[in-house]
Design a protein around this motif. Structure first.
Motif, PDB file in Angstrom:
ATOM      1  N   ILE A  76       0.872  -1.179   0.000  1.00 22.17           N
ATOM      2  CA  ILE A  76       0.000   0.000   0.000  1.00 22.17           C
ATOM      3  C   ILE A  76       0.904   1.223   0.000  1.00 22.17           C
ATOM      4  CG2 ILE A  76      -1.794   1.257   1.248  1.00 22.17           C
ATOM      5  CD1 ILE A  76      -2.576  -1.450   2.540  1.00 22.17           C
ATOM      6  N   VAL A  77       0.876   1.991  -1.088  1.00 20.38           N
ATOM      7  CA  VAL A  77       1.822   3.082  -1.298  1.00 20.38           C
ATOM      8  C   VAL A  77       1.126   4.418  -1.062  1.00 20.38           C
ATOM      9  CG1 VAL A  77       3.517   4.074  -2.862  1.00 20.38           C
ATOM     10  CG2 VAL A  77       2.929   1.642  -3.045  1.00 20.38           C
ATOM     11  N   LEU A  78       1.670   5.234  -0.174  1.00 18.78           N
ATOM     12  CA  LEU A  78       1.087   6.530   0.133  1.00 18.78           C
ATOM     13  C   LEU A  78       1.673   7.617  -0.767  1.00 18.78           C
ATOM     14  CD1 LEU A  78       0.998   6.321   4.032  1.00 18.78           C
ATOM     15  CD2 LEU A  78      -0.690   5.523   2.367  1.00 18.78           C
ATOM     16  N   GLU A  79       1.121   8.809  -0.660  1.00 20.45           N
ATOM     17  CA  GLU A  79       1.539   9.934  -1.493  1.00 20.45           C
ATOM     18  C   GLU A  79       2.934  10.417  -1.098  1.00 20.45           C
ATOM     19  OE1 GLU A  79      -0.602  14.060  -2.987  1.00 20.45           O
ATOM     20  OE2 GLU A  79      -0.872  13.413  -0.919  1.00 20.45           O
ATOM     21  N   PRO A  80       3.756  10.844  -2.059  1.00 18.62           N
ATOM     22  CA  PRO A  80       5.070  11.386  -1.698  1.00 18.62           C
ATOM     23  C   PRO A  80       4.952  12.526  -0.691  1.00 18.62           C
ATOM     24  CG  PRO A  80       4.950  11.043  -4.061  1.00 18.62           C
ATOM     25  CD  PRO A  80       3.570  10.787  -3.522  1.00 18.62           C
ATOM     26  N   GLY A  81       5.770  12.482   0.355  1.00 18.65           N
ATOM     27  CA  GLY A  81       5.726  13.506   1.388  1.00 18.65           C
ATOM     28  C   GLY A  81       4.704  13.266   2.477  1.00 18.65           C
ATOM     29  N   GLU A  82       3.842  12.256   2.320  1.00 16.51           N
ATOM     30  CA  GLU A  82       2.818  11.935   3.311  1.00 16.51           C
ATOM     31  C   GLU A  82       3.457  11.104   4.431  1.00 16.51           C
ATOM     32  OE1 GLU A  82      -1.847  10.459   3.186  1.00 16.51           O
ATOM     33  OE2 GLU A  82      -0.479   9.913   1.567  1.00 16.51           O
ATOM     34  N   THR A  83       3.210  11.500   5.680  1.00 13.58           N
ATOM     35  CA  THR A  83       3.853  10.852   6.827  1.00 13.58           C
ATOM     36  C   THR A  83       2.889   9.903   7.510  1.00 13.58           C
ATOM     37  OG1 THR A  83       5.211  12.822   7.180  1.00 13.58           O
ATOM     38  CG2 THR A  83       5.082  11.249   8.991  1.00 13.58           C
ATOM     39  N   LEU A  84       3.356   8.690   7.769  1.00 16.90           N
ATOM     40  CA  LEU A  84       2.549   7.687   8.453  1.00 16.90           C
ATOM     41  C   LEU A  84       2.469   8.016   9.942  1.00 16.90           C
ATOM     42  CD1 LEU A  84       1.066   4.986   7.877  1.00 16.90           C
ATOM     43  CD2 LEU A  84       3.185   3.825   8.512  1.00 16.90           C
ATOM     44  N   VAL A  85       1.245   8.042  10.480  1.00 15.00           N
ATOM     45  CA  VAL A  85       1.025   8.334  11.897  1.00 15.00           C
ATOM     46  C   VAL A  85       0.699   7.067  12.672  1.00 15.00           C
ATOM     47  CG1 VAL A  85      -0.397   9.595  13.575  1.00 15.00           C
ATOM     48  CG2 VAL A  85       0.278  10.697  11.423  1.00 15.00           C
ATOM     49  N   SER A  86      -0.250   6.271  12.160  1.00 16.60           N
ATOM     50  CA  SER A  86      -0.667   5.062  12.870  1.00 16.60           C
ATOM     51  C   SER A  86      -1.309   4.082  11.902  1.00 16.60           C
ATOM     52  CB  SER A  86      -1.662   5.429  13.979  1.00 16.60           C
ATOM     53  OG  SER A  86      -2.110   4.284  14.676  1.00 16.60           O
ATOM     54  N   VAL A  87      -1.174   2.786  12.212  1.00 16.91           N
ATOM     55  CA  VAL A  87      -1.809   1.726  11.435  1.00 16.91           C
ATOM     56  C   VAL A  87      -2.499   0.771  12.411  1.00 16.91           C
ATOM     57  CG1 VAL A  87      -1.486  -0.188   9.816  1.00 16.91           C
ATOM     58  CG2 VAL A  87      -0.064   1.858   9.625  1.00 16.91           C
ATOM     59  N   ALA A  88      -3.769   0.449  12.140  1.00 14.78           N
ATOM     60  CA  ALA A  88      -4.515  -0.472  13.001  1.00 14.78           C
ATOM     61  C   ALA A  88      -5.267  -1.468  12.134  1.00 14.78           C
ATOM     62  CB  ALA A  88      -5.486   0.292  13.899  1.00 14.78           C
ATOM     63  N   THR A 104      13.999   9.399  -1.056  1.00 17.29           N
ATOM     64  CA  THR A 104      14.555  10.346  -0.091  1.00 17.29           C
ATOM     65  C   THR A 104      14.005  11.739  -0.362  1.00 17.29           C
ATOM     66  OG1 THR A 104      16.484  10.756  -1.524  1.00 17.29           O
ATOM     67  CG2 THR A 104      16.704   9.038   0.162  1.00 17.29           C
ATOM     68  N   GLY A 105      14.122  12.602   0.645  1.00 15.64           N
ATOM     69  CA  GLY A 105      13.707  13.991   0.495  1.00 15.64           C
ATOM     70  C   GLY A 105      12.237  14.121   0.143  1.00 15.64           C
ATOM     71  N   PRO A 106      11.898  15.039  -0.787  1.00 15.38           N
ATOM     72  CA  PRO A 106      10.482  15.240  -1.144  1.00 15.38           C
ATOM     73  C   PRO A 106       9.867  14.054  -1.865  1.00 15.38           C
ATOM     74  CG  PRO A 106      11.923  16.506  -2.597  1.00 15.38           C
ATOM     75  CD  PRO A 106      12.793  15.958  -1.499  1.00 15.38           C
ATOM     76  N   ASN A 107      10.698  13.141  -2.376  1.00 13.12           N
ATOM     77  CA  ASN A 107      10.191  11.959  -3.082  1.00 13.12           C
ATOM     78  C   ASN A 107      10.037  10.741  -2.174  1.00 13.12           C
ATOM     79  OD1 ASN A 107      10.154  13.264  -5.642  1.00 13.12           O
ATOM     80  ND2 ASN A 107      12.372  12.971  -5.810  1.00 13.12           N
ATOM     81  N   GLN A 108      10.301  10.905  -0.886  1.00 10.27           N
ATOM     82  CA  GLN A 108      10.156   9.767   0.032  1.00 10.27           C
ATOM     83  C   GLN A 108       8.695   9.372   0.160  1.00 10.27           C
ATOM     84  OE1 GLN A 108      12.603   9.499   3.624  1.00 10.27           O
ATOM     85  NE2 GLN A 108      10.727   9.222   4.808  1.00 10.27           N
ATOM     86  N   ARG A 109       8.444   8.058   0.144  1.00 14.21           N
ATOM     87  CA  ARG A 109       7.078   7.538   0.231  1.00 14.21           C
ATOM     88  C   ARG A 109       7.006   6.475   1.312  1.00 14.21           C
ATOM     89  NH1 ARG A 109       4.540   6.940  -5.799  1.00 14.21           N
ATOM     90  NH2 ARG A 109       2.642   7.287  -4.577  1.00 14.21           N
ATOM     91  N   GLU A 110       5.911   6.519   2.054  1.00 18.17           N
ATOM     92  CA  GLU A 110       5.630   5.508   3.068  1.00 18.17           C
ATOM     93  C   GLU A 110       4.907   4.329   2.419  1.00 18.17           C
ATOM     94  OE1 GLU A 110       6.348   5.560   6.301  1.00 18.17           O
ATOM     95  OE2 GLU A 110       6.686   7.650   6.873  1.00 18.17           O
ATOM     96  N   HIS A 111       5.265   3.125   2.845  1.00 15.71           N
ATOM     97  CA  HIS A 111       4.628   1.896   2.353  1.00 15.71           C
ATOM     98  C   HIS A 111       4.099   1.107   3.546  1.00 15.71           C
ATOM     99  CE1 HIS A 111       6.577   2.030  -1.757  1.00 15.71           C
ATOM    100  NE2 HIS A 111       7.358   2.868  -1.071  1.00 15.71           N
ATOM    101  N   VAL A 112       2.865   0.607   3.431  1.00 11.81           N
ATOM    102  CA  VAL A 112       2.306  -0.328   4.411  1.00 11.81           C
ATOM    103  C   VAL A 112       2.219  -1.684   3.723  1.00 11.81           C
ATOM    104  CG1 VAL A 112       0.340  -0.904   5.872  1.00 11.81           C
ATOM    105  CG2 VAL A 112       1.011   1.491   5.572  1.00 11.81           C
ATOM    106  N   LEU A 113       2.860  -2.694   4.322  1.00 14.26           N
ATOM    107  CA  LEU A 113       2.947  -4.027   3.733  1.00 14.26           C
ATOM    108  C   LEU A 113       1.996  -4.976   4.445  1.00 14.26           C
ATOM    109  CD1 LEU A 113       6.846  -4.170   3.514  1.00 14.26           C
ATOM    110  CD2 LEU A 113       5.225  -3.222   1.848  1.00 14.26           C
ATOM    111  N   VAL A 114       1.242  -5.754   3.654  1.00 17.00           N
ATOM    112  CA  VAL A 114       0.205  -6.626   4.208  1.00 17.00           C
ATOM    113  C   VAL A 114       0.364  -8.029   3.649  1.00 17.00           C
ATOM    114  CG1 VAL A 114      -2.273  -7.021   4.411  1.00 17.00           C
ATOM    115  CG2 VAL A 114      -1.395  -4.690   4.411  1.00 17.00           C
ATOM    116  N   LYS A 115       0.267  -9.049   4.536  1.00 19.95           N
ATOM    117  CA  LYS A 115       0.302 -10.448   4.102  1.00 19.95           C
ATOM    118  C   LYS A 115      -0.605 -11.281   4.997  1.00 19.95           C
ATOM    119  CE  LYS A 115       3.898 -13.259   4.777  1.00 19.95           C
ATOM    120  NZ  LYS A 115       5.224 -13.920   4.615  1.00 19.95           N
TER     121      LYS A 115
END
Length: 278
Positions: A76-88, A104-115
């Protein structure tokens, strides 16, 4: 004897009433919840994929479905620059959930991995970020898993595409729509017709211009020309492409995107809520 029987009846009512209340809630009062959840759920469609990534159009309050499979990790790929706060997750025993970053920098992206640990499972996932809340419906199957899912953000894209006021001449301002105000957006447009890979996810206007939001796959092939239908006669109108949007220089009640000849593929765009365009 009567007093003892009365006390027994009172106790019976006391103990039965909670169960009766639960049965009532399960039987009828939760029905609107189920209907609302089903109506709000958005699943993958063929035209939404770019390679193996399903790109959903962002809609606040929607539930986005992610199909997974045992032995496969879905990203699950979030928007560039978007910061992950919590996952439940609703089920943390049979689902493995983790997170990482890329870039890195402004192009850094948060990923949530699910299995999932098995097929035939379902649960919900809530992702809270610095910008929005994502509601994910997780389903595990014995078949193919979605490798990746991300979103397009129409309002944010338009804001980022709007030049600063100082950089625009009066002529440019008259054609570019002036300062962009997200509160004026009207999304009352219905997309119909053929289910093509380039079929738009949505259309909306700001009172002067119509914005047609295409999937990223629009860049992979020929772009369909836009015809506005006035009466029964189709006519070409002025529009331009900004990112993956068509920006149309007028409002309309009905338009068609046409591509090909034999057969010709047609996608319709119809305005649904307001009166006819003057």
């Amino acid at each position: 004897m009567k007093s003892a029987m009365g006390q027994a009846a009172a106790l019976a009512i006391l103990f039965v009433s909670p169960g009766m209340a639960v049965a009532k809630v399960r039987g009828g009062m939760t029905a609107p919840v189920g209907l609302a959840n089903r109506a709000a759920t958005i699943g993958p469609r063929q035209g939404g994929f770019v390679n193996a990534t399903e790109i959903y159009p962002w809609s606040d309050g929607a539930i986005f479905r992610l199909y997974t499979a045992p032995g496969r990790v879905s990203d699950i790929v979030l928007e560039p620059g978007e910061t992950l706060v919590s996952v439940a997750a609703g089920d943390t025993v049979r689902w493995i959930v983790g997170n990482t970053t890329s870039g890195t920098g402004p192009n850094q992206r948060e990923h949530v991995l699910v299995k999932p640990t098995a097929a035939g499972l379902s649960t919900n996932l809530l992702i809270l970020t610095s910008r929005r809340s994502y509601h994910i419906d997780l389903v595990s199957t014995v078949g193919s898993a979605m490798a990746s899912v991300s979103w397009s953000y129409p309002a944010d894209s338009l804001i980022s595409l709007t030049p600063p006021p100082a950089a625009k001449s009066p002529a440019e301002d008259s054609t570019a729509g002036g300062d962009f105000d997200p509160s004026r957006l009207d999304f009352a447009y219905l997309i119909g017709g053929d289910d093509m890979p380039w079929r738009p996810a949505r259309a909306f206007d700001d009172g002067r211009h119509v914005y047609i939001d295409f999937p990223a796959s629009i860049f992979a092939g020929a772009a369909p020309p836009l015809f506005v239908i006035d009466g029964k006669k189709p006519e070409l109108v002025n529009y331009r492409m900004r990112g993956h949007f068509y920006v149309v220089d007028r409002l309309f009640d009905r338009a068609e995107l046409r591509l090909g000849d034999k057969p010709q593929h047609v996608v319709t765009i119809s305005r649904t809520s307001r009166g006819a365009t003057p």
